[in-house]
Design a protein around this motif. Structure first.
Motif, PDB file in Angstrom:
ATOM      1  N   PHE A 145      29.608  -7.189  33.312  1.00 31.31           N
ATOM      2  CA  PHE A 145      28.381  -7.847  33.646  1.00 31.31           C
ATOM      3  C   PHE A 145      28.745  -9.141  34.278  1.00 31.31           C
ATOM      4  CE2 PHE A 145      26.742  -4.412  31.240  1.00 31.31           C
ATOM      5  CZ  PHE A 145      25.690  -3.807  31.831  1.00 31.31           C
ATOM      6  N   VAL A 147      24.312   7.683  30.869  1.00 32.77           N
ATOM      7  CA  VAL A 147      25.453   7.131  31.136  1.00 32.77           C
ATOM      8  C   VAL A 147      26.625   8.192  31.010  1.00 32.77           C
ATOM      9  CG1 VAL A 147      26.960   5.241  30.344  1.00 32.77           C
ATOM     10  CG2 VAL A 147      24.545   5.116  30.122  1.00 32.77           C
ATOM     11  N   ARG A 189      26.300 -13.366  27.588  1.00 37.45           N
ATOM     12  CA  ARG A 189      25.127 -12.499  27.094  1.00 37.45           C
ATOM     13  C   ARG A 189      25.635 -10.958  26.860  1.00 37.45           C
ATOM     14  NH1 ARG A 189      20.723 -13.159  31.723  1.00 37.45           N
ATOM     15  NH2 ARG A 189      19.440 -11.661  30.273  1.00 37.45           N
ATOM     16  N   GLU A 245      22.153  -3.645  27.141  1.00 34.86           N
ATOM     17  CA  GLU A 245      22.570  -2.846  28.334  1.00 34.86           C
ATOM     18  C   GLU A 245      24.055  -2.658  28.294  1.00 34.86           C
ATOM     19  OE1 GLU A 245      21.792  -4.553  32.081  1.00 34.86           O
ATOM     20  OE2 GLU A 245      20.297  -2.779  32.436  1.00 34.86           O
ATOM     21  N   SER A 246      24.839  -3.578  27.832  1.00 31.46           N
ATOM     22  CA  SER A 246      26.224  -3.678  27.713  1.00 31.46           C
ATOM     23  C   SER A 246      26.630  -2.504  26.690  1.00 31.46           C
ATOM     24  CB  SER A 246      26.668  -5.104  27.046  1.00 31.46           C
ATOM     25  OG  SER A 246      26.449  -6.221  28.134  1.00 31.46           O
ATOM     26  N   LEU A 247      26.126  -2.485  25.821  1.00 33.25           N
ATOM     27  CA  LEU A 247      26.585  -1.491  24.573  1.00 33.25           C
ATOM     28  C   LEU A 247      26.141  -0.118  25.363  1.00 33.25           C
ATOM     29  CD1 LEU A 247      28.059  -1.513  22.071  1.00 33.25           C
ATOM     30  CD2 LEU A 247      25.952  -0.977  20.866  1.00 33.25           C
ATOM     31  N   ARG A 248      24.990  -0.190  25.942  1.00 35.28           N
ATOM     32  CA  ARG A 248      24.466   1.383  26.390  1.00 35.28           C
ATOM     33  C   ARG A 248      25.311   1.934  27.539  1.00 35.28           C
ATOM     34  NH1 ARG A 248      19.777   3.014  28.722  1.00 35.28           N
ATOM     35  NH2 ARG A 248      19.304   1.310  29.858  1.00 35.28           N
ATOM     36  N   SER A 249      25.840   0.772  28.229  1.00 39.26           N
ATOM     37  CA  SER A 249      26.818   1.096  29.418  1.00 39.26           C
ATOM     38  C   SER A 249      28.250   1.824  28.896  1.00 39.26           C
ATOM     39  CB  SER A 249      27.097  -0.108  30.391  1.00 39.26           C
ATOM     40  OG  SER A 249      28.192  -0.778  29.743  1.00 39.26           O
ATOM     41  N   PHE A 250      28.395   1.921  27.626  1.00 39.25           N
ATOM     42  CA  PHE A 250      29.558   2.686  27.005  1.00 39.25           C
ATOM     43  C   PHE A 250      29.207   3.883  26.550  1.00 39.25           C
ATOM     44  CE2 PHE A 250      31.224  -1.851  27.174  1.00 39.25           C
ATOM     45  CZ  PHE A 250      32.585  -1.478  27.812  1.00 39.25           C
ATOM     46  N   GLY A 251      27.869   4.134  26.662  1.00 41.44           N
ATOM     47  CA  GLY A 251      27.379   5.434  26.166  1.00 41.44           C
ATOM     48  C   GLY A 251      26.773   5.642  24.808  1.00 41.44           C
ATOM     49  N   PHE A 252      26.609   4.334  24.383  1.00 38.69           N
ATOM     50  CA  PHE A 252      25.927   4.177  22.845  1.00 38.69           C
ATOM     51  C   PHE A 252      24.413   4.627  23.012  1.00 38.69           C
ATOM     52  CE2 PHE A 252      29.841   2.127  22.301  1.00 38.69           C
ATOM     53  CZ  PHE A 252      30.057   2.235  20.889  1.00 38.69           C
ATOM     54  N   PRO A 279      18.332  -8.129  26.857  1.00 40.30           N
ATOM     55  CA  PRO A 279      18.560  -7.204  27.517  1.00 40.30           C
ATOM     56  C   PRO A 279      19.911  -6.801  28.136  1.00 40.30           C
ATOM     57  CG  PRO A 279      17.121  -8.527  28.830  1.00 40.30           C
ATOM     58  CD  PRO A 279      17.259  -9.204  27.543  1.00 40.30           C
ATOM     59  N   VAL A 280      20.570  -7.743  28.522  1.00 39.74           N
ATOM     60  CA  VAL A 280      22.045  -7.879  28.953  1.00 39.74           C
ATOM     61  C   VAL A 280      22.738  -7.077  27.961  1.00 39.74           C
ATOM     62  CG1 VAL A 280      23.966  -8.939  30.015  1.00 39.74           C
ATOM     63  CG2 VAL A 280      21.654  -9.478  30.890  1.00 39.74           C
ATOM     64  N   ALA A 281      22.680  -7.766  26.491  1.00 40.09           N
ATOM     65  CA  ALA A 281      23.401  -7.306  25.334  1.00 40.09           C
ATOM     66  C   ALA A 281      23.272  -5.851  24.993  1.00 40.09           C
ATOM     67  CB  ALA A 281      23.288  -8.193  24.252  1.00 40.09           C
ATOM     68  N   TRP A 305      28.355 -12.325  17.631  1.00 44.55           N
ATOM     69  CA  TRP A 305      28.806 -12.077  16.213  1.00 44.55           C
ATOM     70  C   TRP A 305      30.067 -11.290  15.811  1.00 44.55           C
ATOM     71  CZ3 TRP A 305      24.558 -10.408  18.644  1.00 44.55           C
ATOM     72  CH2 TRP A 305      24.497  -9.219  18.944  1.00 44.55           C
ATOM     73  N   ARG A 354      33.129   5.265  20.512  1.00 47.21           N
ATOM     74  CA  ARG A 354      32.744   6.552  21.298  1.00 47.21           C
ATOM     75  C   ARG A 354      33.955   7.466  21.495  1.00 47.21           C
ATOM     76  NH1 ARG A 354      28.692   8.798  22.747  1.00 47.21           N
ATOM     77  NH2 ARG A 354      29.341   8.891  24.911  1.00 47.21           N
ATOM     78  N   ARG A 387      23.688  -1.944  16.158  1.00 48.41           N
ATOM     79  CA  ARG A 387      25.032  -2.865  16.538  1.00 48.41           C
ATOM     80  C   ARG A 387      24.688  -3.951  17.286  1.00 48.41           C
ATOM     81  NH1 ARG A 387      29.259  -0.653  14.419  1.00 48.41           N
ATOM     82  NH2 ARG A 387      29.195   1.612  14.097  1.00 48.41           N
ATOM     83  N   VAL A 388      23.495  -3.928  18.045  1.00 51.03           N
ATOM     84  CA  VAL A 388      23.265  -5.258  18.906  1.00 51.03           C
ATOM     85  C   VAL A 388      21.878  -5.672  18.271  1.00 51.03           C
ATOM     86  CG1 VAL A 388      22.723  -5.870  21.261  1.00 51.03           C
ATOM     87  CG2 VAL A 388      24.311  -4.325  20.964  1.00 51.03           C
TER      88      VAL A 388
END
Lengths: 292, 258
Positions: free
Chosen positions: A77, A69, A82, B151-158, B147-149, A87, A100, B166-167
């Motif tokens: 999205f 990434v 989702r 991916e959402s965090l992954r897309s910010f480079g986590f 998986p969308v949740a 939480w 980050r 965190r997810v």
């Protein structure tokens, strides 16, 4: 600048989602990517975001190859319910990615509040995402992306799950954000009107495997208005043209089983011709291919 | 609506008490085998202030909480490990499915040999019994994280650890908590069974055994059983209450969808 050369992706089940796709996006451009549903638009976006590793081709962002990434990229999205974390409060959702960026807690909160204000939700910070309407939730995910201050913003059918009125408001929000933040935005949509209304340029993909079918500049002034712009003859003309191109692209699947090998061959030839990322040439050849 | 539910519920309980009372008093059933409900309830009331019985309850609760805590501390990290490393997940699946159905009480003889004190035996058996529901719930919860949740965090480079922390863990937490609640009621069965069979110094199971010494006092036995049931009820209600508070986002969200 985002440069995509010969991008190919096939899934492990053999399904080819993208087949040698070339695309160049200049800095600060707002590019609409439109195509029939299931044409591989989302796969393309996920490849650019580094979320999936394409099986072939090359993507570079500002000269650096995308491998994982990229640092200053954010994705919005379609499915906000989702994508946002139930939480966490709205403010914590927006502030989370800023970890980050090595910011302190106070800085993260301030940036989150600022981003929420910029999408018109100054008072939503303490609420939870599920306490907001769908349109407001999508605003929150846009705020989350903005707070991160990306140079490239990817939006995957971001307004597919909201009602028509909200959709128009959010389209204007994207235009406003684009003007204010000068970031590059790639907006994937299956809505032809939307692609023309929002975009500086519209790229039409043909159906799976995705390739650039046509590439049209949007010759409308940067100031757009939901009622006025949509009534302009130029808008109507563009919409009709994109519509024809999308339908032309959509007709292909009927021919796929018999012509699958031919399709690959054709793309090889095109590649050898050295058309490369010059997509205007693509649009012409795409429009005049006898198979369509 | 809620008021009506409470009234109907209370009427159901009262109805059962009356039936038991009548059945016993009229001699339909031998009243030494099934003492009248009023007698049982009176004895239960006495037990509430009986020092010896309270010591028994304390010992049972201590083993119960200790064993449950131990299994949570092992099962959750183990579930996270097995759930996030595909190779380990596949390799462990057969083992988990094989060990899970073994009833904990079947291992009581083994536990009496392996552990010197009854407290240890109780905790070991509770640990074994509770491990599986918590482990299995953790595994399934991690598998079902949206998986969308992620991916959402992954897309910010986590990276993967951050996504897990965190997810995956927050979204799996409600299901893990359900596993713990199921385990808690299983643990109560196991601890009292072990006390009945293995004996020891204190415990509700021991008290129940003692009521049968020298002629047998079924009223005392049933009074003790009432308290054992009450313990389970309170534990379950308490855990549900905690889940409601901690995972308000989950119930609120699912109600919003429905």
């Amino acid at each position: 600048m985002l440069q995509i050369t010969g991008l190919t992706h096939s899934y492990s089940d053999g399904h080819v989602a993208i087949d040698s796709l070339d695309l160049t996006v200049a800095d600060g451009e707002l590019l609409s990517i439109v195509g029939p549903s299931g044409c591989g638009k989302s796969t393309l976006l996920r490849c650019i975001a580094g979320l999936i590793r394409p099986t072939g081709g090359r993507i570079t962002l500002n000269g650096a190859a995308v491998d994982g990434v990229p640092d200053d990229l954010a994705v919005v999205f379609q499915d906000y319910s989702r994508s946002l974390f139930p939480w966490l409060t709205v403010r914590d959702n927006v502030a989370l990615p800023l970890r980050r960026r090595g910011k302190s807690r106070a800085e993260r909160r301030a940036a989150a509040q600022e981003a929420l204000e910029s999408v018109g939700l100054p008072d939503a910070g303490r609420k939870y995402p599920w306490q907001l309407s769908g349109g407001m939730q999508q605003r929150v995910s846009i705020a989350r992306a903005l707070a991160y201050r990306p140079s490239l913003l990817l939006m995957d059918e971001p307004f597919g799950s909201v009602d028509a009125q909200t959709r128009e408001d959010l389209e204007d929000l994207v235009l406003q954000v684009h003007r204010a933040e000068k970031m590059t935005i790639l907006l994937v949509t299956h809505d032809i009107d939307e692609s023309v209304y929002v975009g500086d340029r519209v790229v039409v993909l043909n159906r799976s495997p995705a390739r650039v079918h046509a590439d049209l500049p949007v010759t409308l002034s940067a100031d757009r208005d939901q009622i006025e712009t949509r009534g302009l003859p130029e808008f109507v003309r563009l919409r009709a043209e994109v519509g024809r191109l999308v339908r032309g692209g959509a007709r292909i699947p009927g021919a796929v089983p018999a012509g699958a090998a031919g399709g690959i061959l054709k793309s090889d030839i095109r590649h050898q011709k050295g058309v490369g990322p010059d997509t205007m040439a693509d649009s012409e050849s795409g429009g005049t291919r006898p198979t369509r | 609506m809620r008021f009506r539910r409470i009234v109907y519920g209370a009427a159901g309980v009262a109805g059962l008490v009356v039936v038991l009372e009548v059945v016993s008093r009229t001699g339909l059933v031998d009243d030494t085998a099934l003492p009248p409900a009023s007698t049982v309830l009176r004895e239960a009331g006495r037990l509430a202030v009986d020092q010896d019985f309270l010591v028994d309850v304390g010992a049972t609760l201590k083993a119960w909480a200790g064993g449950l805590l131990l299994s949570v501390l092992v099962a959750v990290p183990l579930g996270v490990l097995l759930g996030s490393v595909p190779v380990l997940n596949t390799a462990s699946r057969a083992l988990v499915e094989l060990c899970r159905p073994i009833p904990s009480v079947a291992l009581i003889p083994l536990a009496t040999i392996a552990f010197s004190t009854v407290v240890q035996q109780k905790m070991a058996l509770i640990f074994y019994a509770c491990l599986w529901p918590i482990l299995v719930n953790t595994l399934y919860a991690l598998r079902d994280v949206d998986p969308v949740a992620k991916e959402s965090l992954r897309s910010f480079g986590f990276g993967t650890p951050a996504v897990l922390w965190r997810v995956s863990l927050p979204s799996a937490a409600p299901f893990i908590a359900t596993g713990v609640r199921i385990a808690a009621s299983v643990a109560l069965i196991v601890v009292i069974s072990t006390e009945l069979v293995a004996g020891g110094d204190d415990g509700v199971g021991l008290y129940l055994n003692e009521t049968q010494a020298g002629g047998g006092r079924n009223d005392l036995l049933l009074a003790g059983a009432c308290w054992a049931g009450a313990l389970g009820l309170v534990a379950n209600a308490g855990l549900i209450w905690l889940e409601r508070i901690a995972f308000r986002w989950q119930s609120a969200r699912s109600e919003g969808v429905a």
